[in-house]
Design an enzyme around this catalytic site. Structure first.
Site: not given
Lengths: 363, 363
Positions: A122, A144, A186, A228, A238, A242, A246, A249, A253, A266
């Site tokens: 955990r 993330k 990026e 960032k 997000e 935030r 993206n 993206h 994606h 990417h």
């Protein structure tokens, strides 16, 4: 060396951008574990370890070398089955809640390592030591973490911040040129959405940056990270701001999914995705034609963006499963001029298809 | 109906203990999702659904029935592979970040459902509707979620709190007697570690409680939950006080691991584990002989604890992998009189072996 503080509701840590970190990892991370018995584990890729492993372990005393776990390179290993294997290895090696995991590699090692640290017992502490430009400017910062499902990228994951990030510019010397360029996408994105100065710097200094001038890289990396960190500090989970990170993206994606993550890096997919978003922005006049051309020129300066095979329909369909979507709406980030951006919920199917068609026309 | 507020650093929600919840689930959870398009998913077991599914979906309008996902019964399905399958089903059914997951079942459904909600798209909301006494008094409260590795129980997981917990006493009517008794072990534990009044109540009212008197059950469940909510409110992440909830769990988990989770119910293993901890406490005089006998009598009143095959050595060895251990020390919760407890780090191998031997002698 430049230091950027990340401060969110749930965590506070520093990102260090500089050189020589790999030669002194032991001294850097020792303060983060219990004095006598806190164990240190490294997750890395065989390729990175072959190049840098000796230097990495060199700073640790003989009787306290870290245990090394390997994740094979490639998006297809960014899966729960690998996380389970790695967790079982940690468990068999006696890792407990006082152990520290060092994620030493590119974005996939960082995402998988962060997620492994997030869910092992955990949650245990971890440190990011990103080795690609992409992971230095983007994925190692912000907490993330996650893995892919067959139905989509990063559909499984956690928010789990590292205790520290060490972005070592030296390590970029062994980075293939294509990966350097992809990672810089990026930073281009960072400039477009929130930092006109960074955008101008990248516009003017493309040759110097692509020649890996250390000073220029340090500036670009640190400035991208700072942008960032600010955004994540305001909106860790997000729920609002935030989302602007993206840009590019949604379609990016989709391209990755449709080409099964095998054709583009990417950053390259994000480059294409930014070109698509730019078409929507131009249609809605959130950017002028002149601004759009300037943005497109900079994206191309850090290209070339390799081509790929996909129909506009398949790409549009693939955006429907995007994590940013809420309750059936299609969410999109659009540039507003240069250095600002907005999130919209009302991009129509027709608008999306037209933007993708225009993007495909640029292949 | 009794309402217990859980308030931790990261979450705030209520646990409702009462009856009739299953007949009005729609009204209870509707306020937790976006008005028009927030989707609702249910994770349950085929057995529970066969008994209660019709009543459960009855309160939802025809055009908005929840999608139902199934987890087969049994500890061997509490694994990452099942989480991945369920996540893929959620994704294929169009679940997004605005979706709500209802975990309707026993502890395994709750643990897996909570973990699925924790990591699907990096976290979606969920509600616990526990159907066993064990999950009502213990596992549905406090935000611990997770799955097993072959090397140990709950070695993978997250802290992820539900938006609400509805413990419906009606549902306990279909619970097998053995499971009722096993679940009550966690309430006995709650009394021993922190609530002398609950302990005395359970000591005096065993017959009434075991006969499932609604009023008595409501009191026992709500009081156990309140104790746990207080502890979790003070120490959400188990860095200190929360550790006391693990009384009986060090040896209990070891018994489960050695018998491959096939012989005993969790509560039964905890019952045995409490008997072992009691021997250590007796040896260290944190309890008097009279108190130890009283505690043992109450544990047995809610038994019988079924026997199992294992050597003391195998059990001692299995405790070495316990998540509570830090940097090589062996962590143990011990009762201090009745209604209080302490955590110690210095239980020796010999002390542990002797305690396990004494426990085994009581089979």
């Amino acid at each position: 060396m430049r230091t950027i503080k990340v401060k969110t509701a749930s965590a506070s840590y520093s990102v260090f951008v500089g050189d020589g970190f790999v030669n002194k990892v032991s001294a850097l991370v020792r303060p983060l574990v219990a004095k006598t018995r806190g164990r240190i584990f490294v997750l890395t890729s065989p390729e990175i370890w072959a190049l840098w492993g000796e230097r990495f372990t060199g700073s640790f005393p003989e009787q306290a070398k870290p245990e090394v776990l390997f994740l094979p390179a490639g998006e297809r290993f960014k899966r729960l089955a690998e996380v389970e294997r790695l967790a079982a290895e940690l468990s068999a090696a006696g890792a407990d809640r006082s152990s520290l995991l060092l994620a030493f590699g590119g974005g996939i090692v960082g995402d998988v390592g962060g997620f492994l640290a997030a869910i092992y017992m955990r949650g245990i502490d971890y440190v990011q030591l990103p080795t690609t430009l992409l992971s230095q400017v983007d994925s190692s910062v912000g907490g993330k973490t996650g893995v892919n499902l067959t139905t989509g990228k990063n559909l499984i994951g956690s928010f789990h911040h590292p205790r520290a990030v060490y972005a070592d510019i030296d390590v970029l010397n062994t980075l293939p040129d294509r990966e350097l360029r992809a990672g810089l996408m990026e930073s281009v994105k960072a400039g477009i959405i929130r930092d006109a100065r960074l955008f101008s710097y990248m516009e003017k200094n493309a040759a110097r940056i692509l020649a890996r001038d250390a000073e220029a890289l340090e500036y670009v990396i640190a400035t991208s990270v700072r942008m960032k960190a600010e955004v994540v500090g305001i909106d860790e989970r997000e729920s609002g701001l935030r989302m602007v990170l993206n840009l590019g993206h949604t379609v990016g994606h989709a391209i990755e999914a449709v080409t099964k993550y095998r054709v583009l890096l990417h950053g390259e997919a994000v480059g294409w995705g930014m070109l698509a978003a730019l078409q929507i922005a131009r249609g809605r006049e959130t950017v002028t034609d002149a601004q759009a051309e300037r943005i497109e020129r900079v994206i191309k300066a850090y290209g070339p963006l390799p081509g790929f095979r996909a129909t506009a329909e398949a790409l549009a369909e693939a955006t429907a499963r995007d994590k940013k979507n809420r309750a059936g709406t299609r969410r999109f980030v659009l540039p507003v001029g240069i250095g600002a951006s907005t999130v919209v919920d009302d991009v129509s199917e027709a608008e999306l298809l037209a933007a993708i068609e225009q993007m495909l026309g640029r292949r």
